[in-house]
Design an enzyme around this catalytic site. Structure first.
Site, mmCIF file in Angstrom:
data_model
loop_
_atom_site.group_PDB
_atom_site.id
_atom_site.type_symbol
_atom_site.label_atom_id
_atom_site.label_comp_id
_atom_site.label_asym_id
_atom_site.label_seq_id
_atom_site.Cartn_x
_atom_site.Cartn_y
_atom_site.Cartn_z
ATOM 1 N N LYS A 124 41.105 -58.085 13.308
ATOM 2 C CA LYS A 124 41.582 -57.807 14.670
ATOM 3 C C LYS A 124 43.047 -57.447 14.595
ATOM 4 C CE LYS A 124 40.108 -57.763 18.956
ATOM 5 N NZ LYS A 124 38.735 -57.530 19.464
ATOM 6 N N ASP A 127 39.968 -52.342 22.241
ATOM 7 C CA ASP A 127 39.793 -53.647 22.903
ATOM 8 C C ASP A 127 40.595 -53.520 24.207
ATOM 9 O OD1 ASP A 127 38.707 -56.558 22.239
ATOM 10 O OD2 ASP A 127 40.628 -56.860 23.210
HETATM 11 P P1 NDP Z 1 39.790 -52.982 29.089
HETATM 12 O O1 NDP Z 1 41.230 -52.843 28.794
HETATM 13 O O2 NDP Z 1 38.993 -51.739 29.252
HETATM 14 O O3 NDP Z 1 39.581 -53.931 30.334
HETATM 15 C C1 NDP Z 1 40.008 -55.270 30.300
HETATM 16 C C2 NDP Z 1 39.877 -55.871 31.652
HETATM 17 O O4 NDP Z 1 40.358 -57.211 31.702
HETATM 18 C C3 NDP Z 1 40.700 -55.146 32.632
HETATM 19 O O5 NDP Z 1 40.125 -55.295 33.881
HETATM 20 C C4 NDP Z 1 42.008 -55.896 32.439
HETATM 21 O O6 NDP Z 1 42.968 -55.602 33.339
HETATM 22 C C5 NDP Z 1 41.524 -57.287 32.533
HETATM 23 N N1 NDP Z 1 42.480 -58.215 31.969
HETATM 24 C C6 NDP Z 1 43.132 -58.162 30.799
HETATM 25 N N2 NDP Z 1 43.914 -59.220 30.621
HETATM 26 C C7 NDP Z 1 43.783 -59.961 31.723
HETATM 27 C C8 NDP Z 1 44.346 -61.174 32.132
HETATM 28 N N3 NDP Z 1 45.219 -61.844 31.361
HETATM 29 N N4 NDP Z 1 43.949 -61.668 33.334
HETATM 30 C C9 NDP Z 1 43.055 -61.014 34.106
HETATM 31 N N5 NDP Z 1 42.487 -59.846 33.754
HETATM 32 C C10 NDP Z 1 42.847 -59.323 32.589
HETATM 33 O O7 NDP Z 1 39.190 -53.873 27.947
HETATM 34 P P2 NDP Z 1 37.695 -54.074 27.551
HETATM 35 O O8 NDP Z 1 36.800 -53.890 28.705
HETATM 36 O O9 NDP Z 1 37.484 -53.282 26.318
HETATM 37 O O10 NDP Z 1 37.703 -55.617 27.135
HETATM 38 C C11 NDP Z 1 37.304 -56.675 28.022
HETATM 39 C C12 NDP Z 1 36.866 -57.875 27.215
HETATM 40 O O11 NDP Z 1 35.740 -57.507 26.403
HETATM 41 C C13 NDP Z 1 37.898 -58.450 26.249
HETATM 42 O O12 NDP Z 1 37.710 -59.840 26.140
HETATM 43 C C14 NDP Z 1 37.527 -57.795 24.933
HETATM 44 O O13 NDP Z 1 37.977 -58.548 23.834
HETATM 45 C C15 NDP Z 1 36.007 -57.820 25.056
HETATM 46 N N6 NDP Z 1 35.262 -56.908 24.209
HETATM 47 C C16 NDP Z 1 35.532 -55.564 24.192
HETATM 48 C C17 NDP Z 1 34.764 -54.722 23.400
HETATM 49 C C18 NDP Z 1 34.945 -53.250 23.399
HETATM 50 O O14 NDP Z 1 34.213 -52.590 22.683
HETATM 51 N N7 NDP Z 1 35.858 -52.693 24.162
HETATM 52 C C19 NDP Z 1 33.709 -55.239 22.534
HETATM 53 C C20 NDP Z 1 33.464 -56.651 22.679
HETATM 54 C C21 NDP Z 1 34.237 -57.431 23.477
HETATM 55 P P3 NDP Z 1 44.303 -54.966 32.694
HETATM 56 O O15 NDP Z 1 44.013 -54.451 31.322
HETATM 57 O O16 NDP Z 1 44.605 -53.886 33.649
HETATM 58 O O17 NDP Z 1 45.249 -56.106 32.646
HETATM 59 O O1 2IT Z 2 35.709 -57.542 20.368
HETATM 60 C C1 2IT Z 2 35.080 -56.585 19.875
HETATM 61 O O2 2IT Z 2 33.996 -56.726 19.306
HETATM 62 C C2 2IT Z 2 35.663 -55.250 20.013
HETATM 63 N N1 2IT Z 2 36.702 -55.107 20.628
HETATM 64 C C3 2IT Z 2 35.004 -54.074 19.351
HETATM 65 C C4 2IT Z 2 35.399 -53.997 17.911
HETATM 66 C C5 2IT Z 2 34.929 -52.772 17.192
HETATM 67 O O3 2IT Z 2 35.307 -52.665 16.011
HETATM 68 O O4 2IT Z 2 34.211 -51.933 17.744
#
Ligand code: NDP
Ligand code: 2IT
Length: 445
Positions: free
Chosen positions: A124, A164
């Site tokens: 990560k 992420d």
């Molecule tokens: P995005 O940046 O697309 O969206 C993240 C969301 O969470 C936004 O709505 C963001 O708002 C909000 N957010 C972030 N930090 C905070 C905070 N401290 N308090 C409240 N809201 C918050 O990210 P993803 O959708 O990619 O990621 C969302 C979650 O999914 C994370 O936990 C990530 O680790 C997990 N994840 C993502 C994967 C991927 O492929 N993208 C795979 C597996 C898990 P803002 O950013 O505007 O603050």
């Molecule tokens: O938390 C996760 O699994 C991710 N943000 C995706 C990682 C990846 O390598 O696609």
């Protein structure tokens, strides 16, 4: 292994790393019995070795703002464990990013990637850079400076980063461009790439789709489906978007999304053009969901609140870690919620998880339920290696198959005598065994 003793040692070694210690404790508690039944693990100090990253790389990221001022952020890459494949995991750009958060995410990634059945180790990285309010040009300059340092540490067979929080297609593009220039090669070194330059169909949707596929499998064990159910989604980013599309497609009504400013309740359901609007909100770099209520009549914005106070059948936390606490869990349970499937990493606090398990909800922990994102990254790597592209139907079918397999693995190791499945235990044991056995086979290194 004695979990309390081990945790005490780790707390002394890494004081204040709250999220990391939280993630480690959960895994150790789940695997304690199976670990102690297999003395070969203890003899090879597998746990002591798996809780420490192979290496942590930190670097400074200087960049020039549109106003001509010089800014400096911190960049990180944590290469946690590569026993079953190259380090693999996302990059997070968010002001809250620190070592503890990235270590927790890297640690979770080891077991998540193992569960996907694909050959990927855990890693990560990210930065405390805040994309909020930045112009495209500023984001580009930041990404380029970040990659000037990172490119030496990664490679298609070494370490393959992805997106992420705060890192989506745009940022991956800027970073890939700089990598390609510095390394003088065009390879699958990042995943989540654009379709015209090595990306995979379905990767943008994959985490959310996978989360809903996993929840669908959990519901099926009780003879239930998404059809006609009410769903609370948190977040409004990549994962929330994909989950909303798929849950709606399966006949459910998604009634909430949320951001750091509060949440939206839309009793008519977030479907059609409203789902596309999530992409606009995300791309605006403004960090708010409130404008949704101005745009779509009948919806309400609740400032500073979280969606878990609404009465729903299914909850899909898709925003960030520790966004669903004990009180939220109590509220969901009181309102008859039957299923919680984590799209985000570790969104439920340990107290919330304990309540879900105690009340025998269908509870899918992030490392199982959101593994569809990295699994499809793995499929992107396969396509890059073979130098061909699969159709969206092919990728989606593979993703669906992987999520069903992960569900089965959780059932295998998490089902108790009464037939109840503890998916936390199941996911941790299944994910751990594969990596631990690989480490045993390969000696002390
Ligand atoms: P995005 O940046 O697309 O969206 C993240 C969301 O969470 C936004 O709505 C963001 O708002 C909000 N957010 C972030 N930090 C905070 C905070 N401290 N308090 C409240 N809201 C918050 O990210 P993803 O959708 O990619 O990621 C969302 C979650 O999914 C994370 O936990 C990530 O680790 C997990 N994840 C993502 C994967 C991927 O492929 N993208 C795979 C597996 C898990 P803002 O950013 O505007 O603050
Ligand atoms: O938390 C996760 O699994 C991710 N943000 C995706 C990682 C990846 O390598 O696609």
């Amino acid at each position: 292994m004695n979990v309390d003793k081990l945790m005490l040692q780790l707390e002394q070694k890494h004081p204040g790393e709250v999220e990391y210690l939280q993630a480690v404790r959960e895994v150790l508690e789940s695997i304690e019995d199976i670990y102690n039944q297999n003395p070969q693990f203890e003899a090879a100090a597998i746990v002591e070795r798996i809780v420490e990253p192979d290496r942590i790389l930190t670097f400074k990221v200087p960049w020039v703002g549109d106003d001509g001022k010089v800014n400096v952020n911190l960049g990180y890459r944590i290469q946690f464990n590569n026993a079953i494949g190259p380090y693999k995991g996302g990059l997070r750009f968010h002001p809250s990013v620190n070592l503890s958060i990235l270590k927790f995410l890297g640690f979770e990634q080891i077991f998540k990637n193992s569960l996907t059945t694909l050959p990927m180790g855990g890693g990560k990285g990210g930065s405390d850079f805040n994309p909020k309010g930045k112009s495209d040009a500023e984001v580009m300059r930041f990404c380029q400076s970040f990659m000037m340092e990172l490119w030496r540490l990664i490679g298609p067979e070494t370490d393959v980063p992805a997106g992420d929080i705060g890192v989506g297609g745009r940022e991956i593009g800027f970073m890939f461009g700089m990598y390609r220039k510095l390394a003088r090669e065009n390879t699958g070194v990042l995943t989540g790439k654009g379709l015209n330059w090595g990306g995979s169909l379905i990767r943008p949707e994959a985490t959310g789709f996978g989360n809903v596929y996993f929840a669908k499998e959990m519901l099926a064990t009780k003879g239930e489906t998404f059809e006609g159910k009410t769903v609370a989604v948190s977040g409004f980013g990549n994962v929330a978007w994909g989950a909303t599309i798929k849950a709606t497609e399966l006949g459910a009504k998604v009634v909430t999304i949320s951001g750091p400013d509060g949440y939206i309740y839309d009793p008519a359901g977030i479907s059609g053009e409203k789902i596309n609007y999530l992409l606009e909100l995300r791309a605006s770099n403004n960090d708010v969901v409130a404008p949704y209520a101005d745009k779509f009549s009948g919806s309400t914005f609740f400032a500073g609140k979280r969606p878990w106070e609404q009465k729903v059948d299914i909850a899909l936390p898709c925003a960030t870690q520790n966004e669903l606490n004990k009180e939220d869990a109590q509220m969901l349970i009181k309102n008859g919620c039957m299923c919680v499937s984590e799209g985000a990493n570790m969104p439920s606090t340990p107290e919330a998880v304990e309540l879900f398990l105690e009340h025998k909800l269908l509870f899918g922990p992030g490392k199982a339920a959101n593994a569809g994102g990295v699994a499809t990254s793995g499929l992107e790597m396969s396509q890059n290696s073979m130098k061909l592209n699969w159709s969206s139907e092919e990728v989606d079918a593979k993703l669906h198959g992987i999520m069903c397999n992960i569900h089965e693995a959780c059932v295998k190791y998490g089902k108790d005598a009464s037939g109840h499945v503890d998916y936390v235990k199941g996911a941790n044991i299944a994910g751990f065994l594969k990596v631990a056995n690989a480490m045993l086979d390969q000696g002390v290194i």
